[in-house]
Motif scaffolding. Structure first.
Motif, mmCIF file in Angstrom:
data_model
loop_
_atom_site.group_PDB
_atom_site.id
_atom_site.type_symbol
_atom_site.label_atom_id
_atom_site.label_comp_id
_atom_site.label_asym_id
_atom_site.label_seq_id
_atom_site.Cartn_x
_atom_site.Cartn_y
_atom_site.Cartn_z
ATOM 1 N N UNK A 42 150.305 91.620 147.460
ATOM 2 C CA UNK A 42 148.778 92.228 148.374
ATOM 3 C C UNK A 42 147.794 91.087 147.846
ATOM 4 N N UNK A 43 147.040 90.185 148.604
ATOM 5 C CA UNK A 43 145.810 89.254 148.876
ATOM 6 C C UNK A 43 145.806 87.891 149.167
ATOM 7 N N UNK A 44 147.628 87.960 149.524
ATOM 8 C CA UNK A 44 147.090 86.347 149.766
ATOM 9 C C UNK A 44 146.982 85.781 150.835
ATOM 10 N N UNK A 45 146.090 85.091 150.695
ATOM 11 C CA UNK A 45 145.172 84.447 151.699
ATOM 12 C C UNK A 45 145.656 84.562 152.988
ATOM 13 N N UNK A 77 147.968 88.640 153.062
ATOM 14 C CA UNK A 77 147.103 89.818 153.761
ATOM 15 C C UNK A 77 146.510 90.933 152.404
ATOM 16 N N UNK A 78 145.999 91.693 153.394
ATOM 17 C CA UNK A 78 145.343 92.735 152.356
ATOM 18 C C UNK A 78 146.012 94.165 152.674
ATOM 19 N N UNK A 79 145.392 94.659 153.755
ATOM 20 C CA UNK A 79 145.377 96.016 153.745
ATOM 21 C C UNK A 79 145.770 96.045 155.906
ATOM 22 N N UNK A 80 147.161 95.729 156.080
ATOM 23 C CA UNK A 80 147.205 95.166 157.742
ATOM 24 C C UNK A 80 146.895 96.898 158.171
ATOM 25 N N UNK A 81 145.920 96.571 159.410
ATOM 26 C CA UNK A 81 146.497 98.449 159.803
ATOM 27 C C UNK A 81 147.600 98.793 160.466
ATOM 28 N N UNK A 82 148.339 97.109 160.790
ATOM 29 C CA UNK A 82 149.081 97.775 162.095
ATOM 30 C C UNK A 82 150.642 97.965 161.049
ATOM 31 N N UNK A 95 153.948 96.575 145.359
ATOM 32 C CA UNK A 95 154.255 97.480 143.779
ATOM 33 C C UNK A 95 152.301 97.161 143.808
ATOM 34 N N UNK A 96 151.622 96.432 143.784
ATOM 35 C CA UNK A 96 150.230 95.969 143.772
ATOM 36 C C UNK A 96 149.361 95.870 144.938
ATOM 37 N N UNK A 97 148.896 96.914 145.260
ATOM 38 C CA UNK A 97 147.932 96.794 146.898
ATOM 39 C C UNK A 97 146.518 97.021 146.860
ATOM 40 N N UNK A 98 146.501 96.361 147.667
ATOM 41 C CA UNK A 98 144.661 96.360 147.907
ATOM 42 C C UNK A 98 144.290 97.309 148.491
ATOM 43 N N UNK A 99 142.961 97.820 147.852
ATOM 44 C CA UNK A 99 141.993 98.899 148.716
ATOM 45 C C UNK A 99 140.342 98.344 149.067
ATOM 46 N N UNK A 314 136.289 96.458 146.778
ATOM 47 C CA UNK A 314 137.670 96.710 147.173
ATOM 48 C C UNK A 314 138.795 96.895 145.433
ATOM 49 N N UNK A 315 139.304 96.569 145.972
ATOM 50 C CA UNK A 315 140.280 97.198 144.618
ATOM 51 C C UNK A 315 141.936 97.047 143.879
ATOM 52 N N UNK A 316 142.406 97.176 143.294
ATOM 53 C CA UNK A 316 143.925 97.436 143.565
ATOM 54 C C UNK A 316 144.555 98.498 142.599
#
Length: 452
Positions: A42-45, A77-82, A95-99, A314-316
């Motif tokens: 994640x993390x691609x603007x 996106x980053x952390x999509x609440x939907x 595999x690698x996700x933003x928090x 933030x981090x991953x």
């Protein structure tokens, strides 16, 4: 990646409302052919953020060229609440996700992240990360489940141009709350709709800022005893903050008549040259310039008066079902993309090529380092600065003396309750601060009782 507070709060609010019930999830992508390891990240603007998107995509291409055995599959996106909760439950988590910094404790407790302790032993940059930030990604036994990649703390954002017009020294921003109040009076006295100080009070943002006020005054919001969390803000320190706001609003008339504001409201006022001060992090400044037609030289950020501030970032983290090969590839990406010391100067030059600001705290390189890496980062930013660094010197200097505090447990429910306190003080001249805090305390205790 730095988002405006308004977007950050909205995302956090929705994420907090989702139940993180899965105890693990399958890695979404299988290895590529030809011996490559494919990892989703994640993390691609979004495409609407053209500059940031170009930089991210260029980084993917360069990383894959340097690491031909790794295939990066970026997800926007980053952390999509939907979708975040559904991904966790349905085995589609990247595999690698933003928090956000508010997330790791619960994620670790629910075993939704891979233990990377042994995998990071040979990562040189880990020893240069601020220990307090790395601790956010550790469990009680000291095992590590993620890495911090950005950090911010709240400060006092002020309009240098209005300070000068009001006869205030823009190079000496307020260092006490009494000075903030006095400066707000002078700025509002300029007339023509000018507001000395503004505060947020809706959509959980008022509660978020009241937490910042509490930390600045030396209070906490919640305390933990015997594994149980209870409210810890109904005290003289928080009452002092609220009384100051009430006095500025109703006695001084330095906060304007329009209330129930959120982040975009105060940013619009500041960008239009109609607002003297508000609480915010330095990542507000590019927003004021890019979205509200402000000028970098017109803004400064000072450290919060008082003894503490709200720390965020933030981090991953990595999918708990990721294979050792994917974990290794994921950490290599996190290190190279966000943390590696030898990438600080190339990252700065990327931003220069895109006519982006250099010289702001934490932009474009993260404020997560200590030691030699931090020194090198500071030197390079000064060397390449294209905005006035001196405007943010008091923020950087002052923050070294402040205690950084993380957001409280169940933060968004707490913020929703505390919104009512802020609204009461700012919209009701006869508001009873003691009663507002007493009512909020009971409701916050109910929210904290849900923390496991």
């Amino acid at each position: 990646m730095h988002r405006t507070p308004a977007r950050r709060v909205a995302v956090l609010a929705a994420v907090a409302a989702l139940g993180l019930s899965a105890c693990g999830s399958e890695s979404a992508e299988q290895p590529s052919g030809g011996g490559k390891v494919a990892i989703t990240v994640t993390g691609q603007p979004p495409s609407s953020q053209a500059v940031e998107r170009r930089i991210f995509d260029a980084d993917v291409a360069e990383f894959e060229k340097l690491n031909p055995d790794i295939d990066i599959v970026p997800h926007e996106g980053f952390m999509d609440p939907k979708t975040f909760s559904a991904k966790l439950a349905g085995g589609q988590l990247e595999d690698v996700y933003y928090v956000y910094f508010t997330d790791p404790a619960n994620i670790i407790a629910r075993r939704q992240a891979a233990d990377i302790t042994d995998h990071i032993k040979d990562m040189a940059v880990v020893k240069q990360l601020q220990p307090a930030l790395l601790d956010i990604f550790k469990d009680r036994n000291g095992k590590v489940y993620g890495l911090p990649t950005a950090n911010y703390s709240m400060g006092l954002l002020y309009n240098r141009a209005l300070f000068s017009k009001a006869g205030l020294d823009p190079d000496k921003p307020p260092a006490s709350w009494d000075e903030v109040r006095a400066a707000a009076r002078k700025i509002s006295a300029l007339g023509n709709g000018t507001i000395g100080f503004a505060e947020l009070s809706k959509n959980n943002q008022g509660g978020w800022h009241l937490v910042t006020w509490a930390y600045a005054m030396g209070s906490q919001i919640a305390r933990q005893e015997g594994g149980k969390w209870t409210a810890d803000f109904n005290n003289a320190k928080v009452k002092q903050a609220l009384q100051l706001l009430k006095d500025m609003r109703w006695t001084d008339n330095s906060m304007g008549d329009k209330q129930l504001l959120e982040a975009t409201d105060v940013q619009r006022l500041m960008g239009a040259g109609q607002l003297g001060m508000y609480l915010g992090a330095p990542d507000n400044v590019p927003v004021l310039v890019k979205e509200f037609k402000g000028k970098y030289e017109d803004y400064g950020v000072a450290a919060l008066p008082g003894s503490g501030t709200l720390l965020g970032g933030e981090g991953y983290m990595i999918n708990p079902k990721a294979s050792p090969e994917k974990i290794k590839a994921g950490l290599k990406w996190i290190d190279w993309k966000y943390l590696a010391a030898d990438r600080i100067e190339p990252r700065i030059k990327q931003y220069l090529a895109e006519n982006q600001p250099i010289g702001l705290p934490a932009v474009p390189t993260p404020d997560v380092y200590t030691g030699d890496t931090r020194t090198k980062q500071a030197e390079l930013k000064t060397q390449h600065a294209n905005v006035p660094e001196k405007n943010f010197a008091s923020y950087l200097d002052g923050n070294t003396k402040l205690k950084g505090n993380l957001e409280p447990p169940n933060a968004q429910q707490v913020y929703a309750v505390l919104d009512n306190v802020m609204q009461g003080v700012l919209t009701n001249k006869d508001a009873d601060i003691d009663q507002l805090l007493s009512d909020a305390e009971a409701k916050v205790n109910s929210a904290l009782a849900q923390v496991k």
